[in-house]
Design a protein around this motif. Sequence first.
Motif, mmCIF file in Angstrom:
data_model
loop_
_atom_site.group_PDB
_atom_site.id
_atom_site.type_symbol
_atom_site.label_atom_id
_atom_site.label_comp_id
_atom_site.label_asym_id
_atom_site.label_seq_id
_atom_site.Cartn_x
_atom_site.Cartn_y
_atom_site.Cartn_z
ATOM 1 N N GLY A 1 48.759 -2.057 48.561
ATOM 2 C CA GLY A 1 48.236 -3.325 48.084
ATOM 3 C C GLY A 1 48.865 -3.748 46.773
ATOM 4 N N TYR A 2 49.030 -2.798 45.871
ATOM 5 C CA TYR A 2 49.634 -3.125 44.566
ATOM 6 C C TYR A 2 51.072 -3.613 44.739
ATOM 7 C CZ TYR A 2 50.932 -2.573 39.630
ATOM 8 O OH TYR A 2 51.355 -2.802 38.341
ATOM 9 N N GLN A 3 51.836 -2.962 45.606
ATOM 10 C CA GLN A 3 53.208 -3.398 45.853
ATOM 11 C C GLN A 3 53.244 -4.786 46.504
ATOM 12 O OE1 GLN A 3 56.003 -2.014 44.749
ATOM 13 N NE2 GLN A 3 54.663 -0.553 43.713
ATOM 14 N N THR A 4 52.312 -5.054 47.400
ATOM 15 C CA THR A 4 52.232 -6.378 48.025
ATOM 16 C C THR A 4 51.975 -7.449 46.969
ATOM 17 O OG1 THR A 4 51.423 -5.488 50.121
ATOM 18 C CG2 THR A 4 50.939 -7.806 49.664
ATOM 19 N N ALA A 5 51.017 -7.187 46.093
ATOM 20 C CA ALA A 5 50.667 -8.169 45.060
ATOM 21 C C ALA A 5 51.852 -8.462 44.156
ATOM 22 C CB ALA A 5 49.478 -7.662 44.253
ATOM 23 N N LEU A 6 52.584 -7.432 43.752
ATOM 24 C CA LEU A 6 53.717 -7.627 42.851
ATOM 25 C C LEU A 6 54.867 -8.357 43.528
ATOM 26 C CD1 LEU A 6 53.944 -4.201 40.960
ATOM 27 C CD2 LEU A 6 52.972 -6.350 40.133
ATOM 28 N N SER A 7 55.176 -7.971 44.752
ATOM 29 C CA SER A 7 56.379 -8.492 45.411
ATOM 30 C C SER A 7 56.193 -9.881 46.008
ATOM 31 C CB SER A 7 56.841 -7.519 46.501
ATOM 32 O OG SER A 7 55.839 -7.369 47.502
ATOM 33 N N ARG A 8 54.989 -10.195 46.491
ATOM 34 C CA ARG A 8 54.786 -11.466 47.203
ATOM 35 C C ARG A 8 54.002 -12.499 46.419
ATOM 36 N NH1 ARG A 8 52.126 -10.584 52.744
ATOM 37 N NH2 ARG A 8 52.667 -12.795 52.904
ATOM 38 N N PHE A 9 53.218 -12.059 45.436
ATOM 39 C CA PHE A 9 52.319 -12.997 44.778
ATOM 40 C C PHE A 9 52.452 -12.948 43.255
ATOM 41 C CE2 PHE A 9 50.373 -11.518 48.757
ATOM 42 C CZ PHE A 9 50.368 -12.713 49.459
ATOM 43 N N GLY A 10 53.659 -12.703 42.775
ATOM 44 C CA GLY A 10 53.914 -12.701 41.334
ATOM 45 C C GLY A 10 53.949 -14.108 40.765
ATOM 46 N N THR A 11 53.675 -14.234 39.488
ATOM 47 C CA THR A 11 53.623 -15.550 38.849
ATOM 48 C C THR A 11 54.997 -16.216 38.774
ATOM 49 O OG1 THR A 11 53.802 -14.453 36.698
ATOM 50 C CG2 THR A 11 51.596 -14.995 37.468
ATOM 51 N N THR A 12 56.046 -15.414 38.633
ATOM 52 C CA THR A 12 57.382 -16.002 38.512
ATOM 53 C C THR A 12 57.764 -16.761 39.779
ATOM 54 O OG1 THR A 12 58.097 -14.257 36.995
ATOM 55 C CG2 THR A 12 59.816 -15.512 38.122
ATOM 56 N N THR A 13 57.589 -16.119 40.930
ATOM 57 C CA THR A 13 57.912 -16.776 42.201
ATOM 58 C C THR A 13 57.063 -18.023 42.394
ATOM 59 O OG1 THR A 13 58.489 -14.641 43.160
ATOM 60 C CG2 THR A 13 58.044 -16.428 44.707
ATOM 61 N N TYR A 14 55.793 -17.916 42.048
ATOM 62 C CA TYR A 14 54.860 -19.039 42.191
ATOM 63 C C TYR A 14 55.275 -20.228 41.326
ATOM 64 C CZ TYR A 14 50.462 -21.573 41.290
ATOM 65 O OH TYR A 14 49.497 -22.533 41.118
ATOM 66 N N VAL A 15 55.505 -19.979 40.046
ATOM 67 C CA VAL A 15 55.861 -21.065 39.120
ATOM 68 C C VAL A 15 57.190 -21.694 39.511
ATOM 69 C CG1 VAL A 15 56.499 -21.594 36.748
ATOM 70 C CG2 VAL A 15 54.507 -20.163 37.203
ATOM 71 N N GLU A 16 58.173 -20.864 39.848
ATOM 72 C CA GLU A 16 59.478 -21.400 40.234
ATOM 73 C C GLU A 16 59.367 -22.269 41.479
ATOM 74 O OE1 GLU A 16 61.981 -18.001 40.637
ATOM 75 O OE2 GLU A 16 62.489 -17.942 38.496
ATOM 76 N N GLY A 17 58.520 -21.852 42.446
ATOM 77 C CA GLY A 17 58.350 -22.645 43.660
ATOM 78 C C GLY A 17 57.745 -24.003 43.377
ATOM 79 N N VAL A 18 56.684 -24.043 42.587
ATOM 80 C CA VAL A 18 56.030 -25.313 42.250
ATOM 81 C C VAL A 18 56.964 -26.196 41.425
ATOM 82 C CG1 VAL A 18 54.126 -26.362 40.978
ATOM 83 C CG2 VAL A 18 53.710 -24.345 42.404
ATOM 84 N N GLU A 19 57.619 -25.605 40.446
ATOM 85 C CA GLU A 19 58.515 -26.376 39.580
ATOM 86 C C GLU A 19 59.664 -26.986 40.382
ATOM 87 O OE1 GLU A 19 60.980 -25.857 35.380
ATOM 88 O OE2 GLU A 19 60.498 -24.098 36.592
ATOM 89 N N ARG A 20 60.209 -26.221 41.316
ATOM 90 C CA ARG A 20 61.315 -26.716 42.123
ATOM 91 C C ARG A 20 60.896 -27.949 42.936
ATOM 92 N NH1 ARG A 20 62.212 -22.322 44.249
ATOM 93 N NH2 ARG A 20 61.013 -22.561 46.181
ATOM 94 N N ILE A 21 59.700 -27.920 43.490
ATOM 95 C CA ILE A 21 59.214 -29.055 44.288
ATOM 96 C C ILE A 21 58.957 -30.259 43.399
ATOM 97 C CG2 ILE A 21 57.291 -29.850 45.726
ATOM 98 C CD1 ILE A 21 57.076 -26.855 46.643
ATOM 99 N N LEU A 22 58.348 -30.054 42.242
ATOM 100 C CA LEU A 22 58.078 -31.167 41.333
ATOM 101 C C LEU A 22 59.375 -31.821 40.866
ATOM 102 C CD1 LEU A 22 55.170 -29.660 39.193
ATOM 103 C CD2 LEU A 22 55.003 -31.367 41.003
ATOM 104 N N LYS A 23 60.387 -31.002 40.581
ATOM 105 C CA LYS A 23 61.689 -31.556 40.195
ATOM 106 C C LYS A 23 62.281 -32.392 41.326
ATOM 107 C CE LYS A 23 63.335 -28.131 36.830
ATOM 108 N NZ LYS A 23 64.354 -27.082 36.559
ATOM 109 N N ARG A 24 62.193 -31.856 42.541
ATOM 110 C CA ARG A 24 62.775 -32.551 43.699
ATOM 111 C C ARG A 24 62.075 -33.894 43.932
ATOM 112 N NH1 ARG A 24 62.183 -28.704 47.433
ATOM 113 N NH2 ARG A 24 60.531 -29.670 48.679
ATOM 114 N N VAL A 25 60.752 -33.884 43.840
ATOM 115 C CA VAL A 25 60.003 -35.125 44.062
ATOM 116 C C VAL A 25 60.301 -36.130 42.955
ATOM 117 C CG1 VAL A 25 57.699 -36.142 44.172
ATOM 118 C CG2 VAL A 25 58.181 -34.002 45.388
ATOM 119 N N ALA A 26 60.326 -35.670 41.705
ATOM 120 C CA ALA A 26 60.618 -36.579 40.593
ATOM 121 C C ALA A 26 62.027 -37.131 40.698
ATOM 122 C CB ALA A 26 60.438 -35.853 39.264
ATOM 123 N N GLY A 27 62.956 -36.325 41.230
ATOM 124 C CA GLY A 27 64.348 -36.758 41.354
ATOM 125 C C GLY A 27 64.582 -37.797 42.418
ATOM 126 N N ARG A 28 63.576 -37.989 43.318
ATOM 127 C CA ARG A 28 63.739 -39.028 44.336
ATOM 128 C C ARG A 28 63.711 -40.403 43.731
ATOM 129 N NH1 ARG A 28 59.440 -36.501 48.732
ATOM 130 N NH2 ARG A 28 60.601 -34.619 49.198
#
Length: 815
Positions: free
Chosen positions: A788-815
Amino acid sequence: MNHEVLEEAVLHPVKRSALAELTTVPGVQAPSRRSALRSDKTVRVAIVHDWLVTYAGAEKVLEQIVACFPDADLFSLVDFLDDRSFLRGKPVTTSFIQKLPLARTKYRTYLPLMPLAIEQLDVSAYDVVISSSHAVAKGVLTGPDQVHISYVHSPIRYAWDLQHQYLQQSKLTAGPKSAMARLILHYIRNWDIRTSNSVDGFVANSDFIARRIRKVYQREAQVIFPPVDVEAFALCTDKDDFYLTASRMVPYKKIDLIVEAFAQMPERKLVVIGDGPDMQKIRAKAGPNVEIMGYQPFKVLKEKMSRAKAFVFAAEEDFGISVVEAQACGTPVIAYGKGGALETVRDLSESKPTGMFFDEQNVESIIAAVERFDGHVKRFSPADCRANAEQFSAANFRERFFAHVRASVPALRSATLPTYVPYKAEPGANAPRILAVDQSGVLGGAELSLLEIVKALRSRIEVVLFDDGPFRTALAKAGVTVNVLEAGALRNVRKQGGSLPKGQALKGLLSLVRATAKRARDAEVIYANTQRAMVIGAIAGKLARRPVVWHLRDIVSPEHFGGKQLAIIKWCARLGLTHVIANSAASAHAFAELTHFDKKRIDVVFNGISATPFDALRTVPQATLRQRLNLPQDAFLVGSFSRLARWKGQHVLLEAMVLNPQMHAVLVGAPLFGEDAYEIELHAFVAAHNLGGRVHFLGFQHDIPACMCAVDAVVHTSITPEPFGRVIVEGMLAQRPVVAARAGGVLEIIDDYENGVLCTPGDAHGLADTLAELRSNDDLRNKLVRNGYQTALSRFGTTTYVEGVERILKRVAGR
């Protein structure tokens, strides 16, 4: 663990060059041939920094160096900054480490590659190279016609005199890993010595560091103290009868010694500001005369620092910014007499003293110093303290550093220091301004997830809330601009149903739309975090002509929403939404089924949850946590963590407790949205089944990690499909086995009997059987915790989460 870079080897004295003989600045050595730097040509300057991942002491120095040379180009091993304002918006050339796996969060693990990486940065086109170095930046390659000046925050501490301390703290004192670490440090020391020979002039941030440079590199260094924002502090002559200490609570800061000392002086009051891994140890040592305030915003820190009788400082620091900040307020200092404090505080042996020292880092020495201070308190003048602090101002740093570089480079002899103009970042396509909208002031799961986004993007995000509360406080603490708008009668509209807004509610709706639209005109994209915020944001987006992104954190189905609310969601999807971020595939599927929204405009980004607050509790005994929460020491505790609501299914856990008399249930959470009747029903069930001694209602708790680490298992009992299941990931990070209801987004987190156990929603007997199995099967519990600990670190880390949201916001704003 601090990994900066380590070293020790043969020391070679270096002869002074011809240019050094021509300058009046000690410690500067430069190439002998200066034909490349004619006085009539533009001097190209490169600035090299170790790594750019945060804004701390070294970065504050870099900020002022950039202000001295605003046309310089920047280089660094990695650049993962979100707030680039202190670099005046400049781009940064990085090394190959930037693109290595997990470099954003694990860049320090690439320490063995850093010497190679810094040598690959090509600065050959520049006349002057300035390195800002506490690790490897000074190792950048330069040629005979280039001047290389290195501002050294410290030679690599953990490679030199602090190697043995570093190995002990890292638990690397024996075994193959220890041997490998020692070999790497030895290699880095040899490299560090060799590259020191290519530096023409060293600058140290204190005499203390200059002595380290002399010891390690056999070179002299000019001392230029780092910049302190003394202008942010005002002189205060009226003092109250309390002492202050403020710091991050980590071992070397020795806050525990200060607290223990004052606990033995009950007649004197101490105020402690700060937070960190040692918080619980420090609280345990505090007496009634010690007030531990925890983390506080800058406004509170400044007020307490201004009013304090004295500031107590027990750490050995290379410089010690907080010591100077206290003096800038007119507050004298009682400090450990070693390190940078000796250079920033005038003791009683000098005229116009600003503080005094103690000789040993122990309780007795601190007590003696405080008693001695009280006997001489009239000798300390707030005006003298302020005057002493002003010599460490940012303006003074710029003047001294620019003069030092100018004296080292003939072509700069006639140059003047550029006028300092505070930098105001201009938003662009790559860094859109964001208006985040949330309906709640409560710290629920959606709000905690938004908080992670805000922390990462704080320089370009503004938040609008429709209600005040702890969430607003948390956002303000993160340093983001927050506006609370009055929701009025809309506060009573629930997603489960009810009448559409009429009368006063409609008036409140229009007021919120207008206020949100007004603020959206300064942003490039509206980011709606909740359902009601999405409705307001969709309409406001139309008025302000801004794209709207909804972060969907619900399963939009009749089990969760009323018919009229579902109709409104469909209407907003057609008319006002540009893009949707779903927190799980289950949420995305339900939304697409309801609205027929273009699936190309729906992205799934799993919530990110930080492991830091959980990891900080690893060394805290479970018994200590249970005592703090008034929980039984020896019972098998099963914890439920969510607001008290029928669909969250806490009653299922209570029914399982009836079937498992050897277990206790811990319910953390409170009714938030008009669900008080359900709480009453739960208490009635406990009374009717004589469970009062085995069911513990803890109510709302701020410190969820501590509560989770206090229990033996974490359960998730929702009786309708959960959109994501944040508590499941938190349980994994707490390293507790997790049991969850088999539905919704939970299925995207848990692999049954691998990293958790799944049960049928609403099945109390099945839950009871599973908990009984967990209690009796140590091997199963250990397996679930590990995976469980390895799952939490590898799939649900804050870095991946923030980068994913930021990438979408940039893409939408760039339209």
